[in-house]
Structure formats: structure tokens, C-alpha cells
Design a protein around this motif. Sequence first.
Motif, PDB file in Angstrom:
ATOM      1  N   SER A 132       0.825  -1.199   0.000  1.00 53.06           N
ATOM      2  CA  SER A 132       0.000   0.000   0.000  1.00 53.06           C
ATOM      3  C   SER A 132       0.868   1.261   0.000  1.00 53.06           C
ATOM      4  O   SER A 132       0.510   2.282  -0.595  1.00 53.06           O
ATOM      5  CB  SER A 132      -0.918  -0.010   1.230  1.00 53.06           C
ATOM      6  OG  SER A 132      -1.865   1.019   1.160  1.00 53.06           O
ATOM      7  N   GLU A 133       2.033   1.173   0.627  1.00 46.96           N
ATOM      8  CA  GLU A 133       2.939   2.326   0.692  1.00 46.96           C
ATOM      9  C   GLU A 133       3.637   2.578  -0.644  1.00 46.96           C
ATOM     10  O   GLU A 133       3.747   3.726  -1.084  1.00 46.96           O
ATOM     11  CB  GLU A 133       3.981   2.109   1.794  1.00 46.96           C
ATOM     12  CG  GLU A 133       3.414   2.145   3.207  1.00 46.96           C
ATOM     13  CD  GLU A 133       4.471   1.855   4.259  1.00 46.96           C
ATOM     14  OE1 GLU A 133       5.561   2.453   4.171  1.00 46.96           O
ATOM     15  OE2 GLU A 133       4.221   1.024   5.156  1.00 46.96           O
ATOM     16  N   VAL A 148       1.761   4.198  -4.008  1.00 52.61           N
ATOM     17  CA  VAL A 148       1.463   5.628  -4.197  1.00 52.61           C
ATOM     18  C   VAL A 148       2.429   6.276  -5.193  1.00 52.61           C
ATOM     19  O   VAL A 148       2.193   7.405  -5.634  1.00 52.61           O
ATOM     20  CB  VAL A 148       1.543   6.400  -2.852  1.00 52.61           C
ATOM     21  CG1 VAL A 148       0.588   5.794  -1.842  1.00 52.61           C
ATOM     22  CG2 VAL A 148       2.971   6.428  -2.307  1.00 52.61           C
ATOM     23  N   ARG A 169      -5.571   1.084   5.415  1.00 47.70           N
ATOM     24  CA  ARG A 169      -5.235   0.752   4.030  1.00 47.70           C
ATOM     25  C   ARG A 169      -6.306   1.263   3.077  1.00 47.70           C
ATOM     26  O   ARG A 169      -5.999   1.756   1.993  1.00 47.70           O
ATOM     27  CB  ARG A 169      -5.059  -0.768   3.882  1.00 47.70           C
ATOM     28  CG  ARG A 169      -3.774  -1.293   4.507  1.00 47.70           C
ATOM     29  CD  ARG A 169      -3.589  -2.767   4.248  1.00 47.70           C
ATOM     30  NE  ARG A 169      -3.401  -3.043   2.827  1.00 47.70           N
ATOM     31  CZ  ARG A 169      -3.252  -4.273   2.350  1.00 47.70           C
ATOM     32  NH1 ARG A 169      -3.283  -5.312   3.166  1.00 47.70           N
ATOM     33  NH2 ARG A 169      -3.069  -4.466   1.056  1.00 47.70           N
ATOM     34  N   ARG A 221      -5.695   4.942   2.618  1.00 40.94           N
ATOM     35  CA  ARG A 221      -4.518   5.190   1.780  1.00 40.94           C
ATOM     36  C   ARG A 221      -4.835   4.896   0.312  1.00 40.94           C
ATOM     37  O   ARG A 221      -4.458   5.653  -0.587  1.00 40.94           O
ATOM     38  CB  ARG A 221      -3.356   4.319   2.261  1.00 40.94           C
ATOM     39  CG  ARG A 221      -2.013   4.618   1.591  1.00 40.94           C
ATOM     40  CD  ARG A 221      -0.931   3.668   2.066  1.00 40.94           C
ATOM     41  NE  ARG A 221      -0.629   3.864   3.467  1.00 40.94           N
ATOM     42  CZ  ARG A 221      -0.595   2.893   4.384  1.00 40.94           C
ATOM     43  NH1 ARG A 221      -0.879   1.670   4.052  1.00 40.94           N
ATOM     44  NH2 ARG A 221      -0.285   3.168   5.630  1.00 40.94           N
ATOM     45  N   ARG A 241      -5.039   8.167  -2.318  1.00 39.09           N
ATOM     46  CA  ARG A 241      -3.777   8.420  -3.009  1.00 39.09           C
ATOM     47  C   ARG A 241      -4.039   9.164  -4.315  1.00 39.09           C
ATOM     48  O   ARG A 241      -5.075   8.989  -4.965  1.00 39.09           O
ATOM     49  CB  ARG A 241      -3.015   7.118  -3.252  1.00 39.09           C
ATOM     50  CG  ARG A 241      -3.628   6.203  -4.279  1.00 39.09           C
ATOM     51  CD  ARG A 241      -2.874   4.887  -4.360  1.00 39.09           C
ATOM     52  NE  ARG A 241      -3.438   4.012  -5.374  1.00 39.09           N
ATOM     53  CZ  ARG A 241      -3.509   2.703  -5.260  1.00 39.09           C
ATOM     54  NH1 ARG A 241      -3.063   2.119  -4.165  1.00 39.09           N
ATOM     55  NH2 ARG A 241      -4.015   1.970  -6.236  1.00 39.09           N
TER      56      ARG A 241
END
Length: 223
Positions: free
Chosen positions: A97-98, A101, A177, A180, A184
Motif C-alpha cells: 500500500s505504501e 502511491v 489501508r 490510503r 492516493r
Amino acid sequence: MTSQVPIIAIDGPSTSGKGTVAKLVAEKLGFHYLDSGSIYRTIAYAGRMQNIPLDNEALLLKVLENADLSFKNDQILLNGKDVSEAIRSEESGRGASEVAVHKALREAILGFQRSFEKPPGLVAEGRDMTSVVFPHAGIKIFLTASAQIRAERRYKQLISKGNSANMASVLSEIILRDKRDLQREISPLLKTKDAIEIDTDTLSISDAVDNITHLFSLKSQTS
């Protein structure tokens, strides 16, 4: 963009069951299967193995450039090593998930994702399959479920594998999550106007699979 290859694109939030459903639909139809999330999980895993911060897009691009990523049957291979189990950890899920982006990173793997589009057909699942990767898909599905139901499923899954888990923490992580993925700037999770929503709160996996294969059957008859 058009395609003569039948494509079923499935998007949805984490733990909505789209991975299991997509794989079973692909098996039932004899189609190829793309789990796009595993690509991001693998990049996150590789980055962490090299102690690279997941917010450093430039270094992550180098990781991707030097990585030999391939799919063989049910195995996900990174430089010849089977990382299928390693990338299914909660840490790799958060990492996916990080890294998702990063715009340049997403663009860099687009060609790899689209390489799965080949006869006799493809079932692809992820967050932006219907909106970005395969906007020309003949069937678009948005598979969803409430955060509470998804947390319960994930909790049971973790416990069944012998992992320790806390229900409140699992729910909190899913909500984070979702936030996010939805917020994003690049390729956010969304339901496209032409996607059919399937809520799995009260549906079994087999029911969801049957619904999608039935839609494909109807589409094939009218094409």
C-alpha cells in the motif's frame, strides 16, 4: 485501446475476497490470472530486504529495474527465489500500500501487467484494473465488503495459519489501508461507472464466482 482477448477486470478493497474469486474464475474459464497486488508486495519485500525506505521512489525504481520477477504456476519468483509465502505477511501488505502511491513505479510495471493479456483470456484483480490497466476490459467488477466483515475474514485467516492476531488491530489496519488506497493521488481505488458492484458481505466465494462467470456467459452470448 481495444482487445480481441476476453478480459475480466476485478477491483476492490483489501481482503474483499477478490484474489480468491479472481483465481477461481480464471480456473473455471481456463484463463490466465493476474494478481497485481503481488507485484507491489514483492517490490515492498525486496525494498525492505535491502533496507530501502518505502517512501524513496528513486531507490525502489532501481530495485524494480534489477529484479527478475516472474510467475510460475502458483509461485511468485524474485530472482529465482520463491517468495510466495514471504510476501503474504501483514508487513508486506502494508508495504504494498505504501509503494503503490509512487507514480513512476506504477508506470514502470504497467507493461508487465498488460503482458498477461493473451489468449484464451485474462482475469486480473487489483485496485486499478478497471480504471487504468485494463480500461478496455469487457467485464468490470468492483468486489467489496464492509470493513468489519473483511477484518473478521482476515483475522480468521491469520489464526488458521498459526499467527497471533488482534481483531481490533486487524480492523484498524484495514481501515488505514482503505484510506490510503482511496485517497492516493495516483490511480486511487474507485468504482468505475461501467463496473458491476458485488458485495460479498453475505455472499460465499462460490456465489461470487458463479455471479461473475454467469456475467461472462451472458456477455459472450451477446458479443
